[in-house]
Design an enzyme around this catalytic site. Structure first.
Site, mmCIF file in Angstrom:
data_model
loop_
_atom_site.group_PDB
_atom_site.id
_atom_site.type_symbol
_atom_site.label_atom_id
_atom_site.label_comp_id
_atom_site.label_asym_id
_atom_site.label_seq_id
_atom_site.Cartn_x
_atom_site.Cartn_y
_atom_site.Cartn_z
ATOM 1 C CD GLU A 1 -2.976 29.295 20.495
ATOM 2 O OE1 GLU A 1 -2.184 30.277 20.374
ATOM 3 O OE2 GLU A 1 -3.798 29.482 21.233
ATOM 4 C CD GLU B 1 -1.320 31.649 25.274
ATOM 5 O OE1 GLU B 1 -1.349 32.745 25.615
ATOM 6 O OE2 GLU B 1 -0.934 30.905 24.454
#
Ligand SMILES: *[C@@H]1O[C@H](CO)[C@@H](O)[C@H](O)[C@H]1NC(C)=O
Ligand SMILES: *[C@@H]1O[C@H](CO)[C@@H](O)[C@H](O)[C@H]1NC(C)=O
Ligand SMILES: *[C@@H]1O[C@H](CO)[C@@H](O)[C@H](O)[C@H]1NC(C)=O
Ligand SMILES: *[C@@H]1O[C@H](CO)[C@@H](O)[C@H](O)[C@H]1NC(C)=O
Ligand SMILES: *[C@@H]1O[C@H](CO)[C@@H](O)[C@H](O)[C@H]1NC(C)=O
Ligand SMILES: *[C@@H]1O[C@H](CO)[C@@H](O)[C@H](O)[C@H]1NC(C)=O
Ligand SMILES: *[C@@H]1O[C@H](CO)[C@@H](O)[C@H](O)[C@H]1NC(C)=O
Ligand SMILES: *[C@@H]1O[C@H](CO)[C@@H](O)[C@H](O)[C@H]1NC(C)=O
Ligand SMILES: *[C@@H]1O[C@H](CO)[C@@H](O)[C@H](O)[C@H]1NC(C)=O
Length: 409
Positions: free
Chosen positions: A245, A134
């Site tokens: 995720e 991220e």
């Protein structure tokens, strides 16, 4: 694996357990526990054993995604998850923590030390290596900068990917596929295309729960996830897309229409999880929470009991519902179809009126620090660098606009 091939595998196994091989099912595993304490080998072993032995699980949760190669609170010692994975025959998607730094030397040092120490017992378990998590999301999206912890640029991530390949070229890991984990909004941003060009497969973290600027009530979650996946498949250039995720909170504050409850977490597993397990590689968020700063909790079994918080069986095999279309503007996009009103980021907006840190911004009301709440993304890299990222309505709304504008080109 290409998606079509994945489908073939699923088709061949319908009626029996969900296909695992070569597709994997797994969970994410932070370097620390939900109190912030470093996990030991024993902790990791217990976690990995629980993952494999969850009552009613629809497959073999025998893979784990890590965020760092470095044991928490050390400079460059290999993470104790490695020997734990060997002891429990757990497959590993490794993570190289890549934010807020100009080099990944300690990450590679820890990895190479483990390769030397454990040899093929270790390397045979490694199914991929992610350079970063991220970082692009945190560094690039307007309104999120400086509120979500440090990230890193596409240019630096590409440099790190090349460094990783170079340093592993003379080891048994030379053929291990390399990826980078990011949000779907970062993947569809053409500024980050060089990262796609330099990896072997894409990996995405996607949480309809946090997509407050879309109609993210639980009943729409599968459609939102599907639209994220469709968007990434559209930019992946034929490369495989893993889900690193996804999950739904069982407790904590709401994000838009996304409400945290055990019932909704169970529904998300049943409606969304059961539709993606065995079709892509999936690492669920999560078995055990790892971020004390995040008030939103996701753990399927935080006490590591093999009795899960909710029923994990996949009795009815179904597909994700059709994707929610993305459009140029939110009049036609996500909309707030439930109420039809202009909520914080609903109809008619370009997002600019939804200022970061305002009460309508996820994170501000739920965290006194004003920056809570993306899960799994606060991870110590072992050198005390910590990062918390935030999903911000404005940034996501803009990204949706951007994504469609990009496709229109
Ligand atoms: C689950 O996966 C592990 C690791 O790949 C393997 O050792 C084990 O045999 C698998 N179990 C089943 C029931 O397939
Ligand atoms: C895309 O990435 C660039 C570079 O980081 C950033 O400046 C821009 O704001 C991003 N666009 C969106 C819509 O997030
Ligand atoms: C964060 O804020 C500092 C100080 O205001 C600034 O120097 C830095 O460039 C900002 N970082 C980002 C990613 O915007
Ligand atoms: C965000 O939270 C982290 C820890 O939770 C804190 O260290 C950081 O200073 C916060 N950032 C902002 C901009 O409030
Ligand atoms: C839709 O609008 C209502 C009322 O303004 C608000 O409570 C709800 O959170 C909004 N939902 C989304 C997804 O923005
Ligand atoms: C662990 O959690 C499960 C599900 O939340 C609960 O049923 C069980 O009693 C807990 N076990 C212990 C030892 O606390
Ligand atoms: C988005 O905008 C572009 C340019 O204004 C237009 O060509 C395209 O048809 C629009 N797409 C949608 C879905 O409205
Ligand atoms: C939003 O999209 C609709 C349908 O494509 C279009 O009619 C409208 O003009 C757009 N609004 C803006 C501000 O672009
Ligand atoms: C976004 O919308 C606001 C309010 O409608 C407007 O003032 C602003 O100029 C717009 N910004 C952009 C970049 O279109």
């Amino acid at each position: 694996m290409r998606f079509a091939t994945a489908l073939a595998v699923v088709a061949a196994t319908i009626g029996s357990a969900i296909a695992q091989d070569p597709l994997v099912l797994g969970f994410n595993s932070g370097a620390t526990d939900d109190t912030g304490a470093a996990k030991t080998q024993k902790d990791f072993e217990k976690e990995f054993k629980t993952a494999k032995n969850l009552e009613g699980a629809p497959g073999n949760f025998s893979a784990i995604r890590l965020y760092s190669n470095i044991q928490a609170n050390t400079a460059d010692s290999p993470i104790e998850a490695f020997p734990a994975a060997i002891a429990t025959n757990t497959k590993l998607l490794l993570g190289i923590w890549a934010s807020g730094t100009d080099n990944i030397d300690n990450e590679l040092k820890a990895l190479n030390a483990a390769v030397k120490e454990y040899g093929t017992k270790f390397t045979d378990l490694i199914i991929g290596i992610s350079v970063g998590s991220e970082d692009l999301y945190r560094v690039s999206e307007p309104g999120i900068r400086n509120k979500s912890g440090v990230g890193n640029s596409a240019e630096t991530i590409v440099k790190f990917i090349k460094t990783t390949r170079e340093r592993l070229a003379s080891t048994t890991l030379k053929n291990v596929p390399i990826t980078h984990v990011d949000t779907w909004t970062a993947w569809v941003n053409t500024s980050n295309k060089a990262v796609i060009d330099n990896i072997d497969f894409l990996a995405v973290n996607a949480f309809p729960f946090y997509e407050a600027e879309r109609d993210n009530q639980i009943s729409n979650a599968g459609s939102l996830l599907n639209s994220a996946l469709s968007a990434i498949d559209g930019v992946a250039g034929g490369k495989d897309v893993w889900i690193t995720e996804t999950g739904w909170a069982y407790s904590g504050p709401s994000f838009g229409a996304g409400s945290a409850s055990v019932e909704n977490a169970a529904t998300y597993w049943k409606d969304v999880g059961c539709a993606i397990f065995g079709k892509r590689n999936v690492f669920w968020y999560t078995l055990r929470d790892a971020n004390p700063a995040n008030k939103v909790k996701f753990a399927v079994s935080d006490n590591l009991s093999t009795k899960p918080r909710f029923d994990l069986s996949c009795k009815v095999k179904k597909d994700l519902p059709a994707p929610t279309p993305l459009s140029n503007n939110s009049t036609t996009s996500s909309g707030n179809t439930t109420t039809g009103t202009g909520s914080s980021s609903g109809s008619g907006g370009n997002g600019t009126y939804n200022t970061p840190g305002s009460s309508s911004t996820p994170g501000s009301s739920s965290n006194p620090k004003g920056n809570s709440s993306r899960p799994g993304v606060e991870q110590s890299n072992g050198a005390g660098i910590t990062s918390v990222s935030v999903v911000n309505s404005m940034a996501l709304a803009l990204s949706v606009v951007f994504a469609v504008a990009t496709w229109a080109l």
